[in-house]
Design an enzyme around this catalytic site. Structure first.
Site, PDB file in Angstrom:
ATOM      1  N   GLU A 133       8.587  -6.881  -2.974  1.00  0.00           N
ATOM      2  CA  GLU A 133       7.977  -8.006  -3.838  1.00  0.00           C
ATOM      3  C   GLU A 133       7.920  -7.554  -5.467  1.00  0.00           C
ATOM      4  O   GLU A 133       8.400  -8.300  -6.055  1.00  0.00           O
ATOM      5  CB  GLU A 133       6.708  -8.350  -3.347  1.00  0.00           C
ATOM      6  CG  GLU A 133       6.428  -8.734  -1.824  1.00  0.00           C
ATOM      7  CD  GLU A 133       6.064  -7.583  -1.031  1.00  0.00           C
ATOM      8  OE1 GLU A 133       6.654  -6.672  -1.119  1.00  0.00           O
ATOM      9  OE2 GLU A 133       5.206  -7.608  -0.075  1.00  0.00           O
ATOM     10  N   CYS A 146       0.991  -6.713   1.008  1.00  0.00           N
ATOM     11  CA  CYS A 146      -0.177  -5.997   1.231  1.00  0.00           C
ATOM     12  C   CYS A 146      -0.994  -6.463  -0.116  1.00  0.00           C
ATOM     13  O   CYS A 146      -0.702  -7.277  -0.935  1.00  0.00           O
ATOM     14  CB  CYS A 146       0.111  -4.270   0.924  1.00  0.00           C
ATOM     15  SG  CYS A 146       0.867  -4.024  -0.697  1.00  0.00           S
TER      16      CYS A 146
END
Length: 345
Positions: A231, A259
């Site tokens: 990401e 996360c």
């Protein structure tokens, strides 16, 4: 040196050649504690301490400063496998008789070496020891890189087969009426790139107005960067393309639930929509462990859509970990390879 060479038997008097060979074998180890070697490994300890003693003169002594500098040099080169510092090494050398210290404690000289090493010691110099160790370590590094390249080649071949099968399974679902599935398939393709590089296979794609702006895959190992999740990689690329740290109006597709770090970055970037595939029960921050996107006190709220191509995303990760375990059991995994503790970094 060859890692398959039969270890040297140091139970008898050895030659200078065998001294160098055994020292080269020991150089491939790390973290050897002197105290722990006093038992069954005493002969190897004697060899290492004698190697250190060869850095000091046998005749006229040298001062403490020069002796310490010589031992530091030994620990930085020939004796790098020892877990100690120059002061502790000096104490062991004196206590075990390898080095003699004057009554005033100001001069140090080489002491009487064990009888099985004396003849060979007369034929050796410190530079020869360092050269043998350097050659061994260079050969070890070449072998390590060869194993790594072999593993990557086999992993890439396995990915190609699995990717073809997965594409056949999902061909009927990836059509124009399901753009989320199309873009998630692109993220999966990025994840395969990560696998081919020995990274945990997680991929990401950033889209705005139906156009792909940027892609990324997991690269913390290759980049020596704990923040280099898929990401983050994709957001950095998209921000650079747009010339703006805000990614308003963008959708981020990622194969694994983000996360906490990535979730925070997604909200800071003002990503409008997040679409992810497989859930992450260990570090997921979209509801699996915590749900940062549901925190009402935050000033931006990204819309989250979970489970797109979840089976395929999850299967990719499962296959990756299964292969790593099989390679480790077979001894084919590089010694510096990633340890699969279950998170994506």
């Amino acid at each position: 040196m060859n890692s398959g060479t039969t270890p040297v038997d140091v139970s008898q008097v050895i030659t200078a050649e065998l001294w160098l060979r055994r020292l080269a074998e020991l150089s491939r180890r790390r973290g050897l504690a002197i105290g722990a070697m006093l038992g069954a490994a005493r002969r190897d300890l004697d060899l290492l301490l004698a190697s250190a003693a060869l850095h000091l003169p046998a005749g006229d002594g040298v001062g403490e400063r020069e002796a310490s500098e010589q031992l530091r040099q030994f620990l930085a080169t020939t004796g790098a496998m020892l877990d100690t510092d120059h002061a502790e090494l000096r104490r062991w050398l004196v206590d075990l008789g390898f080095v003699e210290r004057s009554d005033r404690g100001s001069d140090y000289r080489r002491g009487a070496l064990p009888s099985w090493l004396r003849d060979a010691a007369e034929q050796l110099q410190a530079a020869q020891l360092a050269e043998a160790v350097e050659r061994s370590r260079a050969e070890h590094e070449r072998e390590r890189q060869a194993r790594k390249q072999d593993w990557l080649a086999r992993a890439a071949a396995a990915i190609e087969v699995k990717e073809e099968r997965a594409a056949e399974d999902d061909a009927g679902r990836l059509h124009a009426a399901d753009p989320d599935a199309i873009f998630m398939a692109m993220a999966l393709d990025q994840a395969h790139n990560g696998w081919a590089m020995g990274e945990v296979p997680v991929g990401a794609v950033i889209v705005r107005d139906g156009q792909v702006l940027a892609t990324g895959f997991n690269q913390p190992i290759a980049n020596h960067d704990p923040t280099a999740h898929a990401e983050i990689q994709a957001m950095r690329a998209a921000a650079a393309l747009l010339g703006n740290y805000r990614l308003s109006g963008c959708t981020l597709y990622v194969t694994l639930e983000p996360c906490a770090m990535c979730a925070g970055a997604i909200q800071h970037a003002r990503i409008a929509r997040l679409v992810y595939g497989a859930s992450d029960p260990k570090t997921g921050a979209c509801g699996s462990v915590v749900d940062l996107f549901a925190e009402a006190r935050l000033n931006h709220h990204t819309v989250v859509n979970a489970g797109v191509l979840a089976d395929r995303c999850g299967r990719l990760l499962s296959d990756f970990f299964a292969e790593r375990r099989a390679l480790r059991r077979a001894g084919a995994l590089p010694i510096d390879a990633w340890d699969d503790d279950g998170d994506q970094a």
